[in-house]
Design a protein around this motif. Structure first.
Motif, PDB file in Angstrom:
ATOM      1  N   LEU A   7       0.838  -1.200   0.000  1.00  0.00           N
ATOM      2  CA  LEU A   7       0.000   0.000   0.000  1.00  0.00           C
ATOM      3  C   LEU A   7       0.870   1.247   0.000  1.00  0.00           C
ATOM      4  O   LEU A   7       1.949   1.268   0.600  1.00  0.00           O
ATOM      5  N   SER A   8       0.377   2.296  -0.681  1.00  0.00           N
ATOM      6  CA  SER A   8       0.999   3.607  -0.572  1.00  0.00           C
ATOM      7  C   SER A   8      -0.081   4.658  -0.761  1.00  0.00           C
ATOM      8  O   SER A   8      -1.069   4.431  -1.470  1.00  0.00           O
ATOM      9  N   LEU A   9       0.098   5.811  -0.122  1.00  0.00           N
ATOM     10  CA  LEU A   9      -0.917   6.852  -0.120  1.00  0.00           C
ATOM     11  C   LEU A   9      -0.431   8.062  -0.907  1.00  0.00           C
ATOM     12  O   LEU A   9       0.689   8.531  -0.715  1.00  0.00           O
ATOM     13  N   ALA A  10      -1.297   8.577  -1.803  1.00  0.00           N
ATOM     14  CA  ALA A  10      -1.084   9.876  -2.440  1.00  0.00           C
ATOM     15  C   ALA A  10      -2.249  10.751  -2.009  1.00  0.00           C
ATOM     16  O   ALA A  10      -3.341  10.669  -2.577  1.00  0.00           O
ATOM     17  N   SER A  11      -2.037  11.556  -0.975  1.00  0.00           N
ATOM     18  CA  SER A  11      -3.151  12.310  -0.381  1.00  0.00           C
ATOM     19  C   SER A  11      -3.452  13.593  -1.136  1.00  0.00           C
ATOM     20  O   SER A  11      -4.530  14.159  -1.006  1.00  0.00           O
ATOM     21  N   GLU A  12      -2.498  14.055  -1.958  1.00  0.00           N
ATOM     22  CA  GLU A  12      -2.683  15.328  -2.643  1.00  0.00           C
ATOM     23  C   GLU A  12      -3.590  15.181  -3.870  1.00  0.00           C
ATOM     24  O   GLU A  12      -3.723  14.112  -4.443  1.00  0.00           O
ATOM     25  N   GLU A  13      -4.213  16.301  -4.245  1.00  0.00           N
ATOM     26  CA  GLU A  13      -5.020  16.327  -5.465  1.00  0.00           C
ATOM     27  C   GLU A  13      -4.084  16.355  -6.681  1.00  0.00           C
ATOM     28  O   GLU A  13      -2.992  16.904  -6.597  1.00  0.00           O
ATOM     29  N   PRO A  14      -4.467  15.791  -7.824  1.00  0.00           N
ATOM     30  CA  PRO A  14      -5.788  15.200  -8.078  1.00  0.00           C
ATOM     31  C   PRO A  14      -5.883  13.728  -7.700  1.00  0.00           C
ATOM     32  O   PRO A  14      -6.857  13.073  -8.035  1.00  0.00           O
TER      33      PRO A  14
END
Length: 702
Positions: free
Chosen positions: A410-417
């Protein structure tokens, strides 16, 4: 005859299993199995298993084993497995327990029949690594072409086939979760054939692969992560059942758990894990996917304490969840990452969990909050977020209707878009995304459109569905470059994905499973890398090179790859320079400032490794060496004199026409991840006019 395969067992065994459902007591069940065996044994012809080919490769044995000769007189359990399969891994504790209860002297032998799903799993060395990683102590045969699988018409992993002492098939058990039947069928078979005098108590020659391995600072590290500052690394040293916290130079700050597996909370010296994988760190708190304990653990570095925050310590089958974490059974969590709920007031108030065992993505609420398309949740609740629980490659706008296949990274990209979770879905050989706005599950790269086809793997750079991966286990988001890196584990590569264009390309690795640190990323090699992470500033990537027992460091700016040394904390107690060493150094000649300095390329080495230097020296034309002068080479290491302890630091040069060979062995414990070593040369020579001169050179290697 075995022409009927396992289908020949089906009518009688189905009848037995229906009867067992109606049995109330253990005695009734044992009597039913005993009568079944009498019936099977009195058949006119046995359903026999064909002999395994003599050219097959065996592991954990002293040599090849014949089913009909060596195992004659034994009750044999054949375990058809493939080492990538989480269901096969779930079966191993049952087999370990069975081996513990009955030995070969009692008449029982378990034989693993490795029948590979992926091409990478057909390679003997990779199976060896899996045997060690999962502590398999019974004989294993590499049936790479699945010959016996096809002969018996086995249809899925795992499948157990129990044989009588003549190689006669008695029972089959398909899938996991049959522990009670496995013990019942095996124990009654041993009793039945002992009474008939057909059980032999001879020993089978076992030679465990693990007994021949040298010690290593790391053993099958599964995952690695870096804190927000970039100064501390956390390593899941999976094979040693421990978590290491280290500085970025490899100096160990904390060792938590290990070296043996177990399940204990408490102080660092008391705590125990069982094959931990994913880790996530924020400030002084680390969350751990304690995979084979089926737990999520919390490490508090300030208090030096380990606690359990989710799971009950046994494999769960619940695919919904919703209970308080420490009361909620879970199944083989493989990775964890921090995230934000959609209504929470605090950052990182959710821990996302790749629940490989139930093919789902779960959430542990670290504070009160709300998940996409969900209701308000209290702190401590652990529940399913995405995935039906069916093993599929199914994308869907509704997260509960989507299907995953052993999600492992798992990895998170919290920024838009983006605002999404990236998922390495290993058994579908894809990377998927889950929107953190509405929970929609979408395809990114790999696999194919048929959600039931889990065999769409390969090693192809390309866009979207045209790209092919092979059992990827890890993903990490590069915030600086807006790129996703993938541990394409069974292709032994690191891939880079542009999520905007859905383009996937090889960043590092040749595709060969080996351990070469080359002059570029694409000339270097890996062996089943399982996890990776990128610093916040985007400069360094760390890769858990699992089967090489190393952490590799990829500098994304200079494109230089190196190995992270694991430096024991005790190494800091070694005196930097001993008096005897100072005396040796003061007797060495000092080169003038005008001496040329030849800078060699950086070299990545391991503690204890020997470096070989070859000096090829030439004098100016029409000159010769003054053989009576003190011509010599000598080694220095400014600011790193710990490198020089016990070394031969200088030597004579008598003839420049011959190359000078200088071996240099690095210490077993290193005090720094980087050091500069210099070889200096002092030569005296004369021209034809008999004018004496000196020639001085310095070669430096970093």
């Amino acid at each position: 005859m075995a022409a009927e395969g396992l289908a020949g067992l089906l009518p009688a065994q189905t009848q037995l299993e229906y009867a067992l459902l109606d049995a109330d007591t253990s005695q009734e069940k044992e009597n039913l199995v005993y009568q079944y065996l009498k019936k099977m044994d009195s058949r006119e012809r046995d359903l026999t298993v064909p002999e395994l080919g003599g050219d097959l490769q065996w592991l954990n044995t002293e040599g090849p084993i014949s089913l009909h000769k060596d195992l004659c007189g034994k009750v044999v359990v054949l375990d058809f497995f493939t080492y990538c399969c989480i269901n096969c891994l779930h079966l191993l504790p049952d087999l370990h327990a069975l081996e513990h209860q009955f030995s070969d002297k009692d008449g029982l032998i378990i034989v693993g029949v490795h029948s590979a799903k992926f091409p990478n799993e057909k390679v003997l060395d990779n199976i060896k690594s899996a045997i060690l990683r999962y502590n398999i102590v019974h004989p294993v045969v590499n049936d790479a072409d699945a010959t016996l699988w096809h002969e018996l018409e086995v249809s899925c992993w795992p499948t157990l086939v129990i044989l009588g002492p003549r190689g006669n098939m008695l029972f089959s058990l398909v899938g996991e979760g049959h522990r009670e039947k496995l013990f019942l069928f095996t124990s009654i078979a041993l009793k039945f054939y002992k009474e008939k005098g057909q059980i032999k108590d001879n020993k089978i020659g076992i030679k465990l692969y693990r007994d021949s391995l040298p010690p290593s600072p790391l053993l099958f590290p599964g995952k690695v992560t870096v804190d927000h500052s970039g100064d501390r690394l956390v390593i899941a040293d999976t094979g040693h059942h421990r978590i290491l916290v280290a500085r970025k130079n490899g100096q160990i700050l904390h060792t938590i758990g290990g070296p043996n597996s177990g399940r204990r909370d408490g102080r660092f010296s008391e705590a125990a894990f069982n094959s931990p994988q994913g880790i996530a760190i924020k400030n002084d708190v680390i969350y751990v996917a304690d995979t084979e304990n089926h737990l999520i653990r919390k490490i508090d570095l300030a208090l030096e304490m380990v606690t359990t925050v989710a799971g009950i310590g046994i494999q769960g089958v619940d695919k919904e969840g919703g209970a308080k974490g420490e009361e909620q059974p879970i199944s083989s969590p493989w990775d964890v990452v921090f995230g934000n709920s959609i209504s929470g007031t605090q950052e990182d108030d959710v821990l996302w969990i790749a629940m490989a065992g139930t093919h789902q993505i779960w959430a542990l609420m670290l504070e009160d909050g709300k998940l996409p398309k969900g209701s308000d949740l209290k702190k401590g609740v652990c529940l399913r977020f995405a995935g039906s629980g069916n093993e599929e490659n199914r994308n869907n706008a509704y997260p509960h209707k989507a299907g995953f296949a052993q999600p492992s990274g798992l990895s998170l990209a919290s920024e838009e878009p983006w605002n999404c979770l990236f998922v390495a879905d290993s058994e579908s050989s894809t990377v998927r995304t889950i929107s953190l706005k509405d929970g929609a599950v979408k395809h990114l790269v790999g696999g194919e459109r048929d959600p039931l086809n889990l065999f769409a793997f390969g090693d192809v750079d390309g866009a979207g569905i045209n790209a092919k991966l092979q059992h990827p286990l890890g993903v990490t988001w590069d915030k600086k470059r807006k790129l996703l890196y993938v541990a394409d584990s069974y292709n032994h590569k690191i891939k880079v994905v542009d999520p905007k264009m859905k383009n996937c390309a090889t960043l590092a690795g040749t595709g060969e499973a080996s351990n070469v640190i080359g002059s570029s990323f694409t000339q270097s090699t890996f062996n089943e890398p399982g996890g990776l992470c990128v610093e916040e500033n985007g400069r360094l990537m760390y890769v858990a090179d699992t089967n090489n027992h190393q952490i590799k460091v990829l500098n994304l700016e200079t494109k230089i790859l190196s190995m992270l040394p694991i430096l024991n904390p005790e190494a800091g107690d070694v005196p930097d320079n001993l008096p005897m060493q100072r005396e040796k150094m003061t007797s060495l000649p000092k080169l003038p400032k005008s001496a040329p300095n030849v800078q060699l390329p950086s070299l990545t080495v391991a503690p204890g490794q020997t470096i070989h230097f070859l000096l090829k020296l030439t004098l100016p034309p029409d000159s010769k060496l003054n053989e009576e002068a003190p011509n010599s080479w000598f080694i220095t290491a400014e600011d790193n004199t710990w490198l020089l302890q016990g070394q031969r630091l200088s030597g004579e040069i008598k003839d420049v026409s011959c190359q000078t060979f200088i071996p240099f062995q690095l210490p077993g414990s290193c005090l720094s991840a980087e050091a500069i070593l210099a070889i200096k040369v002092c030569l005296y020579y004369c021209s034809k006019e008999q004018t004496w001169q000196g020639d001085f050179k310095e070669l430096g290697i970093q």
